[in-house]
Design an enzyme around this catalytic site. Structure first.
Site, PDB file in Angstrom:
ATOM      1  N   GLU A   1      -3.092  -9.438   4.346  1.00  0.00           N
ATOM      2  CA  GLU A   1      -3.834  -8.605   5.310  1.00  0.00           C
ATOM      3  C   GLU A   1      -4.499  -7.419   4.604  1.00  0.00           C
ATOM      4  O   GLU A   1      -5.661  -7.103   4.854  1.00  0.00           O
ATOM      5  CB  GLU A   1      -2.865  -8.107   6.397  1.00  0.00           C
ATOM      6  N   ASN A   2      -3.764  -6.781   3.720  1.00  0.00           N
ATOM      7  CA  ASN A   2      -4.323  -5.634   2.997  1.00  0.00           C
ATOM      8  C   ASN A   2      -5.450  -6.037   2.058  1.00  0.00           C
ATOM      9  O   ASN A   2      -6.450  -5.338   1.924  1.00  0.00           O
ATOM     10  CB  ASN A   2      -3.219  -4.914   2.206  1.00  0.00           C
TER      11      ASN A   2
ATOM     12  N   GLU B   1      -0.052   0.261   9.277  1.00  0.00           N
ATOM     13  CA  GLU B   1       0.619   1.542   9.047  1.00  0.00           C
ATOM     14  C   GLU B   1      -0.328   2.725   9.248  1.00  0.00           C
ATOM     15  O   GLU B   1       0.072   3.778   9.756  1.00  0.00           O
ATOM     16  CB  GLU B   1       1.221   1.585   7.638  1.00  0.00           C
ATOM     17  N   ARG B   2      -1.593   2.556   8.862  1.00  0.00           N
ATOM     18  CA  ARG B   2      -2.560   3.648   9.049  1.00  0.00           C
ATOM     19  C   ARG B   2      -2.729   3.955  10.533  1.00  0.00           C
ATOM     20  O   ARG B   2      -2.781   5.124  10.936  1.00  0.00           O
ATOM     21  CB  ARG B   2      -3.924   3.286   8.445  1.00  0.00           C
ATOM     22  N   ARG B   3      -2.818   2.918  11.350  1.00  0.00           N
ATOM     23  CA  ARG B   3      -2.979   3.120  12.789  1.00  0.00           C
ATOM     24  C   ARG B   3      -1.728   3.791  13.382  1.00  0.00           C
ATOM     25  O   ARG B   3      -1.833   4.663  14.247  1.00  0.00           O
ATOM     26  CB  ARG B   3      -3.235   1.769  13.475  1.00  0.00           C
TER      27      ARG B   3
ATOM     28  N   GLY C   1      -9.545   4.875  21.921  1.00  0.00           N
ATOM     29  CA  GLY C   1      -8.305   4.119  22.010  1.00  0.00           C
ATOM     30  C   GLY C   1      -8.073   3.228  20.799  1.00  0.00           C
ATOM     31  O   GLY C   1      -8.928   3.104  19.914  1.00  0.00           O
TER      32      GLY C   1
ATOM     33  N   ARG D   1       0.832  -1.194   0.000  1.00  0.00           N
ATOM     34  CA  ARG D   1       0.000   0.000   0.000  1.00  0.00           C
ATOM     35  C   ARG D   1       0.871   1.250   0.000  1.00  0.00           C
ATOM     36  O   ARG D   1       1.660   1.474   0.907  1.00  0.00           O
ATOM     37  CB  ARG D   1      -0.929   0.020   1.221  1.00  0.00           C
TER      38      ARG D   1
END
Length: 534
Positions: free
Chosen positions: A108-109, A75-77, A54, A35
């Protein structure tokens, strides 16, 4: 609803991950993350969510050099937490090699549907290049092998087409069809047309399948005869037939596909000239393309029901036994003293197919002469239809003349008075005359969805005058582009842009780069007005 889990599939990771709080600054990005595109507004929304409730799902990392940890997924988190300036982030730590890390990232993506089609294709390519077979990859991600193959083919597209897919301007299915064109230069031409004219998946498929992957079984000329075009081998012996070059066209299973549309067009044209010469010797009349096309349903090889001709290879519509005209008129079509009793016409359809016609009235009278039982009823029915058509034409002509008279008065009045509410009326009129696919696309571009005629009229009534004028202008120019074949920007569009102080230099430069390239004609052997959608 949760998706059911296939029990036969083995999980990529064993359940031995270690949970830990790790400083955000100790976490590094992976260069192999499939990504590449992240929307900032989505990161902002995720940051707000994390701030309020949270981090629900810890990110997955693996140990890296210099006491750091490399992100495997999440990575977004991580970006959202960094935006919030959080000192630590919850992580699952799982040691793994590069191959396993790449597999986990991609799978996963894909399962989260986080990747655009090009990123997805690049991910598959990396896994395949790393030694994973298509069968193994199919089993891991739960998608068919044909789907994976088509996705990887997207990487052969021109950069502009890949960017269009990434930004959503081109559907991945459109890319699948373009990627099937074996010649890169031709791929670029079709891609530029598809992007510039917003062609649909169906339209691009039609272009590719009928112009660039040509089924030799449907050729109107002999595929076994050499030198139909001087110096060119027969199609069966040609290296550009998929069956003769399997190493070049290994993704095309059909062995009877021609990949050279220009040569195909030349052979068909040569065959047409040959048949015309033969027709002259048999005293047949030859209809030119302009005259021929009037008798076919636009863009097809089907004869119009109101044509004055019948195709001798068609089934007679009045015959319950469903015999062809050629069978019913066999005696009349036999040459006698070098000429058949019935006058025959040679014609070519918009699709390039060659047809032999006879006049419908003459054919029906010939059937009556031979005592065919249904001939009298057929002649009566056809005569009634012809008379009704002629009567209808007379009434239409009178109505049109009456309307033209009123229109002249309207125009005279409009020149003197303010056209205070005319734009909405003209927009309603435009919808009646503009091709439906053009008007639908234009209104969608202005964020309106057309429905039935009555629903569309109600939509237009609510549109403000200035917006009506803008849509009307768009409709006229879009129709012009739909019906015309421009190689440069239309002069009137340039004039409008100049009046509105819109810079066209960049667009002109891009068009010139396409025009200057040594490219074949997009439609090598036929014109398809129906495909030119702006």
């Amino acid at each position: 609803m949760m998706k059911s889990i296939d029990k036969k599939k083995k999980p990529l990771l064993k359940q031995d991950s270690k949970f830990s709080l790790i400083p955000v600054d100790q976490i590094v990005l992976s260069q192999d993350n499939p990504r590449k595109h992240f929307q900032e507004e989505q990161i902002e929304e995720l940051a707000v969510s994390i701030e309020e409730i949270g981090l629900i799902h810890p990110i997955l990392v693996r140990p890296a050099a210099n006491n750091t940890y490399e992100i495997i997924s999440g990575e977004r988190r991580w970006r959202a937490c960094k935006k919030l300036k959080k000192p630590f982030i919850e992580c699952f730590i799982h040691p793994m090699d590069d191959k396993m890390a790449l597999q986990v990232r991609i799978v996963e993506n894909i399962q989260r549907q986080n990747l655009n089609p090009i990123e997805e294709a690049q991910g598959y390519k990396k896994l395949l290049d790393g030694g994973m077979s298509i069968a193994e990859l199919s089993s891991v991600i739960g998608k068919g092998r044909d789907y994976i193959s088509r996705m990887v083919m997207l990487l052969s597209l021109p950069e502009a087409a890949k960017e269009a897919i990434i930004t959503g301007k081109m559907a991945k299915r459109t890319g699948w069809y373009i990627a099937r064109i074996p010649v890169p230069k031709l791929r670029a031409i079709v891609a530029s047309e598809a992007i510039a004219k917003n062609l649909t998946v169906t339209q691009v498929a039609q272009i590719v399948l009928e112009n660039y992957l040509l089924d030799l079984r449907k050729a109107t000329f002999s595929i076994s005869v050499p030198d139909l075009v001087p110096g060119v081998p027969s199609c069966l012996d040609c290296s550009k037939r998929t069956g003769n070059s399997k190493d070049l066209f290994d993704d095309i299973k059909d062995e009877m596909i021609c990949t050279d549309p220009e040569c195909f067009a030349q052979k068909r044209e040569a065959d047409w000239r040959r048949q015309c010469l033969l027709a002259h010797t048999e005293n047949k009349e030859i209809l030119n393309d302009e005259e021929s096309f009037k008798h076919f349903v636009p863009g097809t090889s089907r004869l119009r029901t109101d044509s004055q001709f019948v195709d001798i290879d068609d089934v007679c519509e009045w015959d319950k036994k469903e015999r062809k005209w050629s069978s019913l008129l066999a005696e009349e079509l036999k040459p006698m003293n070098g000429r058949a009793l019935l006058r025959m016409y040679l014609a070519r359809s918009p699709m390039g197919t060659i047809h032999s016609f006879v006049k419908k009235e003459e054919a029906l009278l010939a059937l009556r002469r031979h005592g065919i039982t249904f001939a009298n009823n057929a002649i009566k029915e056809w005569t009634e239809k012809e008379n009704a058509r002629k009567e209808r034409k007379k009434k239409e002509e009178f109505l049109n003349l009456s309307c033209y008279s009123l229109l002249q008065k309207v125009c005279e009045k409009a020149k003197k008075d303010k056209m205070w509410s005319f734009y909405n009326i003209m927009l309603c009129l435009a919808l009646r005359v503009v091709p439906r696919e053009v008007s639908t696309f234009v209104f969608q571009r202005h964020h309106y969805k057309l429905g039935t005629e009555e629903e569309s009229m109600q939509i237009i009534e609510k549109i403000e005058e200035k917006e009506s004028m803008a849509i009307l202008l768009d409709l006229f120019f879009s129709t012009d582009l739909y019906l015309s074949s421009y190689t440069d920007l239309p002069p009137l569009l340039v004039r409008v842009c100049k009046i509105l102080d819109i810079d066209v230099s960049k667009v002109v430069e891009e068009i010139n780069s396409i025009n200057m390239s040594d490219k074949s004609i997009l439609f090598p052997y036929k014109k398809r007005k129906s495909l030119k959608v702006y």
